[in-house]
Design an enzyme around this catalytic site. Structure first.
Site, PDB file in Angstrom:
ATOM      1  N   LYS A 105       0.917  -0.897  -0.218  1.00 28.60           N
ATOM      2  CA  LYS A 105      -0.174   0.498   0.161  1.00 28.60           C
ATOM      3  C   LYS A 105       0.508   1.154   0.179  1.00 28.60           C
ATOM      4  O   LYS A 105       0.604   2.153  -0.242  1.00 28.60           O
ATOM      5  CB  LYS A 105      -0.480  -0.196   1.413  1.00 28.60           C
ATOM      6  N   LYS A 145       0.932  11.639   4.748  1.00 31.17           N
ATOM      7  CA  LYS A 145       1.349  10.559   5.867  1.00 31.17           C
ATOM      8  C   LYS A 145       1.458   9.417   5.218  1.00 31.17           C
ATOM      9  O   LYS A 145       3.057   8.718   5.531  1.00 31.17           O
ATOM     10  CB  LYS A 145      -0.428  10.731   7.060  1.00 31.17           C
TER      11      LYS A 145
END
Length: 286
Positions: free
Chosen positions: A171, A239
């Site tokens: 991811k 992030k």
């Protein structure tokens, strides 16, 4: 029938949980802000008062949380997952976190007698609503199999990538690439406009050639309009870029493009665009 819990009803978790309810699954929900449970309860879900209560009551509990800190707090905190898991019940964390966080949560769940699967998703708000996410799972194979019907309601493709940590790493790599694509599109649009090119024609050229892709097509319209309704918050992309750069640091892997993109997203956060769509990085590039 397998009973499901769902923790975290934000921009992604809310529509995902709704898809499970609409598909006929027995679902119990929890959210840090209890008011967000109301639309799910109206659809037919039950509401619990804590993650521990959800995990104790459900065969499989799914979490979709904002970041590593939230994932750790929901697992390890008071009335958290570890206080309710056990007896072979499953915990599936679909949040985007670093591999170290995922491994720590997985080890703790397993030590309590539960089964753990990480399963971050590739996709934003619209795929979450449509049930067309790409699910990047890793961990307990039996839980992957048992959760198959739920995954079918949430996504269009589901992969098992091996041991815990591999889903998180996949991811981060995917989002690292996406973040750099977004800054490349923003810089290209800014340069084109500054030299007198028509932005719509630039997107038309991109869409007609080898660089055509759904993200450029959709986000490009945001750049033209100057409006950035949130599909994937900019703060979350920043992030993910930060976590990817940290992974590269641990591996000694140079990530020049990712590090540069991360700085652009940091600037955009500081400029007040954290909660807008990640395409709003264009604000600091134009």
């Amino acid at each position: 029938m397998t009973t499901y819990g769902f923790l975290g009803l934000g921009i992604m978790g809310g529509p995902m949980a709704a898809n499970l309810v609409r598909a006929g699954f027995d679902v119990t929900v929890w959210n840090r802000n209890p008011a967000k449970c109301a639309p799910l309860v109206a659809l037919g879900a039950r509401q619990a008062s804590s993650p521990a209560e959800v995990c104790a009551a459900c065969d499989i509990t799914i979490a979709m949380l904002a970041d590593p800190a939230a994932a750790r707090e929901v697992c390890f905190g008071a009335n958290g997952v570890l206080e309710g898991i056990g007896g072979g019940r499953g915990y599936i964390d679909m949040s985007t976190v670093d591999d170290e966080t995922s491994t720590a949560i997985g080890a703790a769940v397993t030590a309590r007698g539960g089964r753990f699967l990480e399963a971050p998703v590739s996709g934003t708000k619209k795929p979450a609503e449509d049930g067309t996410l790409i699910i990047l799972a890793a961990g307990d194979q039996s839980l992957f199999t048992d959760a198959g019907p739920a995954f079918a309601a949430l996504g269009k493709k589901c992969l098992h990538l091996g041991e815990v940590g591999q889903g998180a790493r996949m991811k981060l790599v995917v989002n690292m690439i996406m973040g750099q694509m977004m800054t490349a599109l923003g810089e290209g649009m800014a340069l084109g406009r500054n030299c007198g090119l028509d932005g719509g024609q630039l997107l038309e050229v991109l869409d007609a050639g080898a660089m055509a892709n759904p993200m450029f097509k959709g986000k490009g319209q945001m750049l033209l309009s100057g409006e950035f309704p949130t599909s994937f918050p900019l703060k979350h992309m920043q992030k993910d870029l930060r976590l990817a750069v940290e992974l590269g640091d641990r591996l000694g892997q140079p990530l020049h493009g990712a590090a540069t993109a991360n700085e652009s997203f940091k600037r955009a956060r500081a400029a007040g665009h954290a909660d807008e769509d990640f395409a709003a990085v264009f604000r600091v590039l134009e």
